[in-house]
Design a protein around this motif. Structure first.
Motif, PDB file in Angstrom:
ATOM      1  N   GLY A  53      26.366  29.813  45.502  1.00 27.25           N
ATOM      2  CA  GLY A  53      25.077  30.062  44.869  1.00 27.25           C
ATOM      3  C   GLY A  53      24.610  31.505  44.959  1.00 27.25           C
ATOM      4  N   ASP A  54      25.338  32.328  45.692  1.00 30.77           N
ATOM      5  CA  ASP A  54      24.979  33.732  45.873  1.00 30.77           C
ATOM      6  C   ASP A  54      25.809  34.577  44.903  1.00 30.77           C
ATOM      7  N   SER A  55      25.142  35.223  43.973  1.00 28.51           N
ATOM      8  CA  SER A  55      25.843  35.971  42.913  1.00 28.51           C
ATOM      9  C   SER A  55      26.661  37.146  43.445  1.00 28.51           C
ATOM     10  N   ARG A  56      26.466  37.525  44.707  1.00 34.35           N
ATOM     11  CA  ARG A  56      27.272  38.611  45.270  1.00 34.35           C
ATOM     12  C   ARG A  56      28.707  38.170  45.553  1.00 34.35           C
ATOM     13  N   ASN A  57      28.944  36.866  45.613  1.00 39.56           N
ATOM     14  CA  ASN A  57      30.262  36.321  45.943  1.00 39.56           C
ATOM     15  C   ASN A  57      31.008  35.858  44.696  1.00 39.56           C
ATOM     16  N   SER A  58      32.270  36.166  44.653  1.00 34.61           N
ATOM     17  CA  SER A  58      33.178  35.582  43.663  1.00 34.61           C
ATOM     18  C   SER A  58      34.192  34.782  44.467  1.00 34.61           C
ATOM     19  N   ILE A  59      34.136  33.453  44.340  1.00 36.66           N
ATOM     20  CA  ILE A  59      34.992  32.584  45.136  1.00 36.66           C
ATOM     21  C   ILE A  59      36.048  31.960  44.228  1.00 36.66           C
ATOM     22  N   LEU A  60      37.292  32.064  44.674  1.00 31.75           N
ATOM     23  CA  LEU A  60      38.425  31.524  43.940  1.00 31.75           C
ATOM     24  C   LEU A  60      39.031  30.359  44.704  1.00 31.75           C
ATOM     25  N   ALA A  61      39.511  29.363  43.961  1.00 35.08           N
ATOM     26  CA  ALA A  61      40.207  28.221  44.554  1.00 35.08           C
ATOM     27  C   ALA A  61      41.630  28.206  44.033  1.00 35.08           C
ATOM     28  N   ALA A  62      42.570  27.945  44.928  1.00 41.69           N
ATOM     29  CA  ALA A  62      43.974  27.734  44.542  1.00 41.69           C
ATOM     30  C   ALA A  62      44.183  26.228  44.511  1.00 41.69           C
ATOM     31  N   GLN A  63      44.856  25.787  43.479  1.00 40.19           N
ATOM     32  CA  GLN A  63      45.006  24.351  43.262  1.00 40.19           C
ATOM     33  C   GLN A  63      46.424  24.030  42.831  1.00 40.19           C
ATOM     34  N   GLY A  91      53.522  31.390  49.323  1.00 43.34           N
ATOM     35  CA  GLY A  91      53.019  32.422  48.413  1.00 43.34           C
ATOM     36  C   GLY A  91      51.583  32.198  47.957  1.00 43.34           C
ATOM     37  N   THR A  92      50.950  31.113  48.397  1.00 42.69           N
ATOM     38  CA  THR A  92      49.569  30.841  47.976  1.00 42.69           C
ATOM     39  C   THR A  92      48.634  31.950  48.426  1.00 42.69           C
ATOM     40  N   GLY A  93      48.737  32.365  49.680  1.00 46.82           N
ATOM     41  CA  GLY A  93      47.871  33.434  50.181  1.00 46.82           C
ATOM     42  C   GLY A  93      48.072  34.730  49.419  1.00 46.82           C
ATOM     43  N   ALA A  94      49.332  35.074  49.160  1.00 44.75           N
ATOM     44  CA  ALA A  94      49.625  36.301  48.408  1.00 44.75           C
ATOM     45  C   ALA A  94      49.078  36.214  46.987  1.00 44.75           C
ATOM     46  N   ALA A  95      49.181  35.039  46.368  1.00 48.10           N
ATOM     47  CA  ALA A  95      48.654  34.864  45.011  1.00 48.10           C
ATOM     48  C   ALA A  95      47.127  34.996  45.001  1.00 48.10           C
ATOM     49  N   LEU A  96      46.484  34.415  46.003  1.00 43.91           N
ATOM     50  CA  LEU A  96      45.023  34.543  46.088  1.00 43.91           C
ATOM     51  C   LEU A  96      44.609  35.998  46.304  1.00 43.91           C
ATOM     52  N   LEU A  97      45.306  36.700  47.201  1.00 41.90           N
ATOM     53  CA  LEU A  97      44.985  38.108  47.434  1.00 41.90           C
ATOM     54  C   LEU A  97      45.212  38.918  46.160  1.00 41.90           C
ATOM     55  N   GLY A  98      46.287  38.641  45.447  1.00 42.46           N
ATOM     56  CA  GLY A  98      46.541  39.325  44.180  1.00 42.46           C
ATOM     57  C   GLY A  98      45.420  39.096  43.177  1.00 42.46           C
ATOM     58  N   ALA A  99      44.898  37.877  43.123  1.00 47.38           N
ATOM     59  CA  ALA A  99      43.790  37.563  42.203  1.00 47.38           C
ATOM     60  C   ALA A  99      42.523  38.309  42.614  1.00 47.38           C
ATOM     61  N   VAL A 100      42.277  38.411  43.910  1.00 45.08           N
ATOM     62  CA  VAL A 100      41.110  39.162  44.396  1.00 45.08           C
ATOM     63  C   VAL A 100      41.267  40.648  44.058  1.00 45.08           C
ATOM     64  N   GLU A 101      42.468  41.176  44.250  1.00 44.56           N
ATOM     65  CA  GLU A 101      42.700  42.589  43.918  1.00 44.56           C
ATOM     66  C   GLU A 101      42.511  42.837  42.426  1.00 44.56           C
ATOM     67  N   THR A 102      42.961  41.920  41.597  1.00 42.73           N
ATOM     68  CA  THR A 102      42.762  42.048  40.145  1.00 42.73           C
ATOM     69  C   THR A 102      41.280  42.065  39.815  1.00 42.73           C
ATOM     70  N   LEU A 103      40.521  41.169  40.410  1.00 40.44           N
ATOM     71  CA  LEU A 103      39.075  41.118  40.206  1.00 40.44           C
ATOM     72  C   LEU A 103      38.432  42.438  40.621  1.00 40.44           C
ATOM     73  N   GLY A 111      38.738  50.458  46.289  1.00 39.60           N
ATOM     74  CA  GLY A 111      39.492  49.888  47.397  1.00 39.60           C
ATOM     75  C   GLY A 111      38.850  48.611  47.895  1.00 39.60           C
ATOM     76  N   LEU A 112      39.533  48.006  48.859  1.00 38.28           N
ATOM     77  CA  LEU A 112      39.049  46.779  49.475  1.00 38.28           C
ATOM     78  C   LEU A 112      39.015  46.948  50.983  1.00 38.28           C
ATOM     79  N   ARG A 113      38.146  46.195  51.611  1.00 40.07           N
ATOM     80  CA  ARG A 113      38.107  46.145  53.065  1.00 40.07           C
ATOM     81  C   ARG A 113      38.074  44.682  53.467  1.00 40.07           C
ATOM     82  N   LEU A 114      38.418  44.434  54.721  1.00 42.63           N
ATOM     83  CA  LEU A 114      38.380  43.072  55.231  1.00 42.63           C
ATOM     84  C   LEU A 114      38.396  43.082  56.741  1.00 42.63           C
ATOM     85  N   CYS A 115      38.148  41.921  57.289  1.00 40.31           N
ATOM     86  CA  CYS A 115      38.159  41.694  58.726  1.00 40.31           C
ATOM     87  C   CYS A 115      39.280  40.687  58.978  1.00 40.31           C
ATOM     88  N   ALA A 116      40.390  41.128  59.552  1.00 41.35           N
ATOM     89  CA  ALA A 116      41.577  40.274  59.702  1.00 41.35           C
ATOM     90  C   ALA A 116      41.652  39.655  61.089  1.00 41.35           C
TER      91      ALA A 116
END
Length: 156
Positions: A53-63, A91-103, A111-116
């Motif tokens: 519900g927060d427009s700052r987030n873009s959430i993707l689902a892998a299915q 490869g699901t995680g890599a595909a999700l990360l690729g989709a986030v990078e494309t976005l 660039g991107l940042r994250l907390c790993a």
């Protein structure tokens, strides 16, 4: 076949299950039971609903075959979520990360940042992220999770 799509409000129970299963299975060797329990507690269906519900987030689902097996989120320039359930196809995680990078590229982010988490560190290093600094992520129950702050340039 793996499909990555925007998450919907009806996905929140499945997103919470993926989140919990990924932590309980993949972080078992990196964090103790108290840390994992506090971490899992952050991923309730209500929290996922609030994030959607927060427009700052873009959430993707892998299915796969109608079942959600992964979740990722982009919040500003941060990869704020990236989890694949244990039975997710390789490869699901890599595909999700690729989709986030494309976005991120579509939005013109440099660039991107994250907390790993400890268990995800090598995954991100293999995908071009660099370690900025160690950190502690505060969790419910007065628990802190040792993590690494990371970044990646998206410019050529």
């Amino acid at each position: 076949m793996l499909c990555i799509r925007p998450a919907a409000a009806s996905d929140t129970p499945a997103l919470a299950r993926v989140f919990a299963a990924a932590i309980e299975t993949k972080a078992r060797l990196s964090y103790g039971p108290r840390e994992r329990a506090a971490w899992v507690a952050r991923g309730t269906p209500a929290r996922f609903a609030a994030m959607l519900g927060d427009s700052r987030n873009s959430i993707l689902a892998a299915q796969v075959a109608g079942q959600i097996c992964g979740v990722a989120a982009l919040t500003g320039d941060e990869v704020s979520l990236l989890y694949a359930a244990p039975p997710a196809p390789p490869g699901t995680g890599a595909a999700l990360l690729g989709a986030v990078e494309t976005l991120a590229r579509e939005r013109g982010l440099p660039g991107l940042r994250l907390c790993a988490s400890r268990n995800a560190l090598s995954f991100y290093l293999r995908r071009g992220f660099t370690i900025l600094a160690p950190a502690l992520r505060p969790l419910p129950g007065n628990v802190s999770l040792p993590v690494c702050l990371m970044a990646k340039s998206l410019t050529p």
